[in-house]
Write a protein that holds these residues in place. Structure first.
Motif, mmCIF file in Angstrom:
data_model
loop_
_atom_site.group_PDB
_atom_site.id
_atom_site.type_symbol
_atom_site.label_atom_id
_atom_site.label_comp_id
_atom_site.label_asym_id
_atom_site.label_seq_id
_atom_site.Cartn_x
_atom_site.Cartn_y
_atom_site.Cartn_z
ATOM 1 N N ASP A 101 0.834 -1.205 0.000
ATOM 2 C CA ASP A 101 0.000 0.000 0.000
ATOM 3 C C ASP A 101 0.874 1.262 0.000
ATOM 4 O O ASP A 101 0.562 2.240 -0.685
ATOM 5 C CB ASP A 101 -0.926 0.004 1.217
ATOM 6 N N HIS A 103 3.866 1.470 -1.220
ATOM 7 C CA HIS A 103 4.424 1.518 -2.577
ATOM 8 C C HIS A 103 3.420 2.159 -3.536
ATOM 9 O O HIS A 103 3.779 3.039 -4.341
ATOM 10 C CB HIS A 103 4.744 0.082 -3.014
ATOM 11 N N ARG A 104 2.166 1.754 -3.444
ATOM 12 C CA ARG A 104 1.133 2.274 -4.330
ATOM 13 C C ARG A 104 0.890 3.772 -4.071
ATOM 14 O O ARG A 104 0.748 4.566 -5.016
ATOM 15 C CB ARG A 104 -0.159 1.493 -4.166
ATOM 16 N N GLN A 105 0.860 4.156 -2.805
ATOM 17 C CA GLN A 105 0.673 5.575 -2.483
ATOM 18 C C GLN A 105 1.756 6.444 -3.115
ATOM 19 O O GLN A 105 1.474 7.470 -3.731
ATOM 20 C CB GLN A 105 0.737 5.778 -0.966
ATOM 21 N N ASP A 107 3.767 5.706 -5.622
ATOM 22 C CA ASP A 107 3.679 5.663 -7.087
ATOM 23 C C ASP A 107 2.605 6.609 -7.609
ATOM 24 O O ASP A 107 2.819 7.339 -8.590
ATOM 25 C CB ASP A 107 3.371 4.234 -7.554
ATOM 26 N N GLU A 108 1.437 6.597 -6.971
ATOM 27 C CA GLU A 108 0.329 7.421 -7.451
ATOM 28 C C GLU A 108 0.648 8.908 -7.335
ATOM 29 O O GLU A 108 0.398 9.678 -8.271
ATOM 30 C CB GLU A 108 -0.948 7.084 -6.673
#
Length: 638
Positions: A101, A103-105, A107-108
């Motif tokens: 999560d 990592h995704r934050q 990246d976004e």
């Protein structure tokens, strides 16, 4: 509640009122610790990421404030320099897919920032220090145009003086004087947060201190600064010196620097940290009007301890204890400040997982560290790691010295894995992120090692500025690919761009490793230097380092013809060409060639603020022409 009030520094009455509130907050924290009012048995993680902006030529771009305004994203906050921004991730429970999560934050948010940068023909770079930084980027214009940054700069300048002296020795040596605040804006980091149990805070904090050296050794990524190959993590030395407000004439040996690892283990209570800080440091800021925290506790409310938190924010411990309130519950956390930004998002999440798992696990044998290992060993371990990365060795609790790779692979990675497993982190995430750290350490290719190897290879083929540009361009391209740093290939010179990008201005190919003489040096010294170094031009400076003229073989010959009897005792000032034609680093190649031809001269000193920073000669233009012809031939052949 009133916002923080920043003064230059606070006046005596304001300081007195504010410090009274700081002491009141510390008393309240002591009460909360004694009464068990802090959240327990909960692990949360958080992260802050500082990033850099580059222009189309891979030099720092002053676009941070504009991008922040355009995106209007609460996850983005300003940083000291205009070529920086900070990204903040939401706190989350350490469990399940928390690292995926995170990592995704990142990246976004990073994708939004990259898109905004691309609209300005700019790039985003994650690294501890931008390799292409130069003196022209460290000016008052680089300071973020927000009052708090200007006031902080003014505070530091008033306490320290106008100029700082920086000394950092690695493969090269940096000795320079420059602005305190603006050098502090040259460093960017990844800050990891882990909520801890107050009842176990002493042992946990000490353990976090002990593992700082090995963790940093696996993550180093800032070996270049102002064209010098310094420490593998130069950021630590640079920030410590840049934020040091002590004056040499004001009992410096008895006072502590404002950026610090610490001087001893915690013994009894975590309150030893704020007690030491209040004892040692003057406040930079004031914050008045906060409610009485003890009264709030009596009334069943959770205090924010704003006065102490504000004070704590001006003391830059590499591992800092912080207090916070989330969902109506107060807690303590460790903020790890030792890690650099970059090299890629997956590398940073892997670094966070490694550190978090380590600190969360803390085996029983690592309790009571004051009885097992001198604090100075832990401190030396950190700075050995900063200097040498994975090539360093560490003193450990068994009294032996271990190599970085041995200690990380055999001891610490398994502990981190156990810590994440105990926290019920997703097994696939554990394997992925700790696997990246394992492969990086096993291969020996940290970001710093990759950068130093690439830069050194490029230096053997061309100019230093061109090599730094190629390395920086290579970092951007590989970062955007998403592959972890241990998989990165060496940089090729062509990555610096086409001929115009590499050689559009004299900055790209001017000679900066200059042999110089002073105005009162004998001419014979200049003549010998020319012969030994096989050069035809020597700049002349005065005793303040200001550029005064240039000596050439022709000026020496002409002087000897005119002044045969006095030639042996002549000084550089007698022989030099005073007030020669000069240029600045951004002069185009076309303009420089025009000056050489029209003025019938053989060199152009490159001068900034009365100081020579480089020189361009006829020979340099031959090298540039050769580079252009070679590129054209390659293009024709393909």
């Amino acid at each position: 509640m009133n916002p923080p009030s920043i003064q230059n520094p606070p006046s005596a009455p304001d300081r007195g009122r504010y410090m009274q509130e700081v002491l009141r907050d510390i008393d309240a924290l002591e009460h909360m610790l004694e009464e068990g009012l802090l959240e327990t048995d909960v692990r949360r993680i958080g992260a802050e990421l500082e990033l850099n902006f580059l222009d189309s030529n891979f030099a720092p771009a002053f676009v941070g404030p504009e991008i922040k305004t355009e995106l209007n994203d609460p996850a983005l906050t300003s940083e000291f320099a205009r070529f920086n921004l900070e990204m903040n991730a939401r706190p989350s429970l350490l469990a399940g897919r928390s690292f995926a999560d995170l990592h995704r934050q990142i990246d976004e948010t990073l994708e939004k920032v990259r898109s905004a940068a691309a609209r300005r023909d700019c790039h985003v770079l994650l690294t501890g220090i931008i390799p292409t930084l130069s003196d022209e980027h460290i000016t008052p214009e680089a300071l973020t145009p927000e009052p708090r940054y200007q006031k902080l700069y003014d505070i530091r300048r008033k306490l320290k003086g106008e100029a700082y002296e920086y000394r950092i020795r690695g493969a090269d040596e940096l000795i320079t004087r420059d602005s305190v605040a603006l050098f502090a804006g040259c460093v960017t980091s990844q800050q990891c947060h882990l909520q801890i149990d107050a009842s176990d805070a002493v042992d946990t904090y000490n353990w976090a201190q002990l593992v700082s050296g090995p963790v940093l050794a696996a993550c180093v990524y800032s070996p270049l600064f102002l064209g010098k190959r310094l420490w593998h993590e130069t950021r630590l030395a640079l920030f410590e010196q840049a934020a040091d407000t002590r004056r040499p004439d004001n009992d410096i040996m008895r006072r502590r620097p404002r950026v610090l690892f610490g001087e001893s283990w915690l013994k009894r209570t975590v309150l030893e940290l704020p007690q030491e800080d209040v004892t040692a440091f003057e406040p930079f800021f004031t914050y008045e009007g906060a409610p009485d925290p003890l009264q709030e506790i009596k009334e069943g409310r959770v205090p924010k301890l704003t006065a102490w938190s504000t004070f704590n924010g001006s003391i830059y411990r590499w591992n800092r204890i912080c207090y916070g309130v989330l969902d109506g519950k107060a807690s303590l956390r460790i903020e790890n400040r030792i890690l650099p930004s970059g090299p890629t998002v997956v590398d940073m999440v892997a670094n966070a997982a490694f550190w978090t798992g380590l600190v969360a696990a803390m085996p029983q044998k690592y309790r009571n560290l004051p009885d097992q290992i001198p604090f100075d060993d832990a401190k030396s371990n950190l700075f050995n790691a900063a200097r040498h990365g994975l090539d360093s060795s560490f003193r450990w609790i068994d009294g032996a010295t271990h190599t970085a790779r041995e200690l990380i692979l055999d001891e610490l990675i398994p502990i981190a894995r156990e810590g994440l497993t105990q926290a019920s982190a997703n097994p696939e995430d554990i394997d992925r992120y700790l696997g990246i750290v394992t492969q990086r350490v096993d291969s020996g290719q940290t970001g710093a090692r990759w950068m130093l190897d690439s830069y050194t290879q490029l230096l053997a083929k061309g100019k230093a500025d061109e090599a730094r540009t190629a390395v920086t361009a290579g970092m951007v391209a590989r970062q955007e690919s998403g592959n972890p740093v241990h998989e990165w290939s060496p940089v090729e010179q062509a990555e610096a761009g086409n001929w115009r990008q590499r050689n559009g201005t004299v900055r790209s190919f001017m000679s900066t490793d200059l042999v110089k003489v002073r105005t009162d040096d004998v001419v014979d010294m200049a003549a010998h230097f020319m012969e030994w170094k096989r050069i035809g031009h020597i700049p002349v400076e005065d005793h303040e380092g200001k550029f005064r003229g240039i000596i050439t073989k022709d000026t020496i010959i002409n002087h000897m013809i005119r002044e045969r009897e006095e030639a042996g005792s002549s000084r550089a000032s007698d022989v030099m060409l005073a007030d020669p034609i000069t240029i600045d680093p951004d002069t185009t190649v076309t303009e420089a060639i025009r000056l050489i031809v029209e003025k019938e001269i053989t060199s152009l000193p490159v001068v900034v603020d009365d100081r020579i920073v480089g020189i361009v000669t006829e020979r340099d233009f031959v090298d540039v022409a050769e580079s252009l012809i070679s590129e054209l031939e390659d293009a024709t052949a393909s």
